[in-house]
Design a protein around this motif. Sequence first.
Motif, PDB file in Angstrom:
ATOM      1  N   SER A 207       0.971  -0.933  -0.044  1.00 30.28           N
ATOM      2  CA  SER A 207      -0.185   0.012   0.092  1.00 30.28           C
ATOM      3  C   SER A 207       0.957   1.155  -0.185  1.00 30.28           C
ATOM      4  CB  SER A 207      -0.901  -0.087   1.352  1.00 30.28           C
ATOM      5  OG  SER A 207      -1.867  -1.135   1.167  1.00 30.28           O
ATOM      6  N   ASP A 208       0.360   2.280  -0.474  1.00 29.11           N
ATOM      7  CA  ASP A 208       1.035   3.444  -0.622  1.00 29.11           C
ATOM      8  C   ASP A 208       1.664   4.002   0.703  1.00 29.11           C
ATOM      9  OD1 ASP A 208       1.961   6.072  -1.519  1.00 29.11           O
ATOM     10  OD2 ASP A 208       0.194   6.961  -1.484  1.00 29.11           O
ATOM     11  N   GLY A 209       2.789   4.259   0.914  1.00 25.33           N
ATOM     12  CA  GLY A 209       3.495   4.738   1.963  1.00 25.33           C
ATOM     13  C   GLY A 209       4.011   3.485   3.015  1.00 25.33           C
ATOM     14  N   GLY A 210       3.701   2.278   2.578  1.00 27.34           N
ATOM     15  CA  GLY A 210       4.049   1.006   3.087  1.00 27.34           C
ATOM     16  C   GLY A 210       3.172   0.727   4.317  1.00 27.34           C
ATOM     17  N   VAL A 211       1.848   1.521   4.492  1.00 27.07           N
ATOM     18  CA  VAL A 211       0.962   1.244   5.478  1.00 27.07           C
ATOM     19  C   VAL A 211       0.159  -0.184   5.377  1.00 27.07           C
ATOM     20  CG1 VAL A 211       1.001   3.733   5.694  1.00 27.07           C
ATOM     21  CG2 VAL A 211      -1.016   2.621   4.335  1.00 27.07           C
ATOM     22  N   TYR A 212      -0.573  -0.425   6.466  1.00 27.98           N
ATOM     23  CA  TYR A 212      -1.370  -1.664   6.497  1.00 27.98           C
ATOM     24  C   TYR A 212      -2.241  -1.179   7.774  1.00 27.98           C
ATOM     25  CZ  TYR A 212       1.986  -2.850  10.024  1.00 27.98           C
ATOM     26  OH  TYR A 212       2.807  -3.030  11.162  1.00 27.98           O
ATOM     27  N   VAL A 213      -3.441  -2.241   7.791  1.00 33.67           N
ATOM     28  CA  VAL A 213      -4.323  -2.400   8.612  1.00 33.67           C
ATOM     29  C   VAL A 213      -4.177  -3.119   9.889  1.00 33.67           C
ATOM     30  CG1 VAL A 213      -7.114  -2.879   9.084  1.00 33.67           C
ATOM     31  CG2 VAL A 213      -6.232  -1.839   6.932  1.00 33.67           C
ATOM     32  N   GLN A 214      -4.151  -2.820  11.047  1.00 40.16           N
ATOM     33  CA  GLN A 214      -3.879  -3.543  12.169  1.00 40.16           C
ATOM     34  C   GLN A 214      -5.203  -3.473  13.226  1.00 40.16           C
ATOM     35  OE1 GLN A 214      -0.639  -2.119  14.562  1.00 40.16           O
ATOM     36  NE2 GLN A 214      -1.544  -0.243  14.955  1.00 40.16           N
ATOM     37  N   GLY A 215      -5.404  -4.252  14.217  1.00 40.74           N
ATOM     38  CA  GLY A 215      -6.650  -4.158  15.142  1.00 40.74           C
ATOM     39  C   GLY A 215      -7.600  -5.220  14.617  1.00 40.74           C
ATOM     40  N   PHE A 216      -7.308  -6.126  13.611  1.00 40.47           N
ATOM     41  CA  PHE A 216      -8.279  -6.650  12.900  1.00 40.47           C
ATOM     42  C   PHE A 216      -8.375  -8.113  13.748  1.00 40.47           C
ATOM     43  CE2 PHE A 216      -9.632  -9.925   9.609  1.00 40.47           C
ATOM     44  CZ  PHE A 216     -11.234  -9.253   9.281  1.00 40.47           C
TER      45      PHE A 216
END
Length: 318
Positions: A207-216
């Motif tokens: 993803s743009d900027g190397g970000v991802y979703v956590q807390g799933f």
Amino acid sequence: MTSGNNGASTPEDEDPFGYLYADGQANGAQPPSGGGYGYGYPNSVNRSRSVGQRQYGQQQAQAAPTAPYGQVPQQQQGPSGYNQPAAHYAAPETFPGGAPTSQQPMPGYNTGGGRRSGGPNTKGLLIGAIAVVAAVVIGIGIAMANGDDQKDDAGNKPATTPSASQSSEPSASSSAAAEAELPKADAKTMRLEGGTTLASDVKGAKSDGGVYVQGFNQVGASVTWTVNGIKKAGTYRVYVRYSLPAEDANGTMTVNGKAASRPLNMKNFGGLPANEWQETWAQVSLTKGTNTIQLSCQQGNQCNALLDQFTVTENVDQ
């Protein structure tokens, strides 16, 4: 040479018509008289011979008796009793030094009826001619093959600009082309609910900027993607890129408000180390235009996973 007697010793060296000229007559030349050939000069040679009596290189043969007009002369009898021709009828080859009595073979010919020993090698010439013809045929074949290849290259070369009936966009029938034109969503473009947030501590996210979703990893957590631009209704695949901090995980896929009967499986398929990124997919039905895709953690799900990108592609099994 002047007419008259110049002292020649043979009749052949005298002028047979000297008596016709004034200087010949002054020297005493007279018309010939008798059967000889003295030509009327004083002291000229006068030798009379019958026809056929003169011989070269041998003794003078006896003249054959003459026969009345219209009859064959009588031939002399040889010692053996057979008729032999008279001397004046002898062929030239019977005299010493005369013409050869047999034909000599020409150089280079085999008198036994075979091929000329010194002639050209016709077999070699034939082989050489065949080789030349073969080389010409091969050259023509190669030239024609090269011409066909150039035509094929020219026909297969893509046009620089699309024609009126040709689309400049890639075909949707190819999965690679479908990925290029079908939607893709980064973690930061999705709606986050139930305690999910963005992070960038784990490296490798696309993803743009190397970000991802956590807390799933809690019940009620979800990410929702609004998909625009689906050109036709049908069956598609939704790919989810994820990372596992520990054990395998799964989640519930809901499309346009309808939950799938089976959870989205997020296992460590390759036996990778913790927090390595990999992909899984689920088959979904989409409508033309805009669709809503949600991945949530429901009761019974194991949701300890980090989420990166979502991608829609054509279903390759169609």
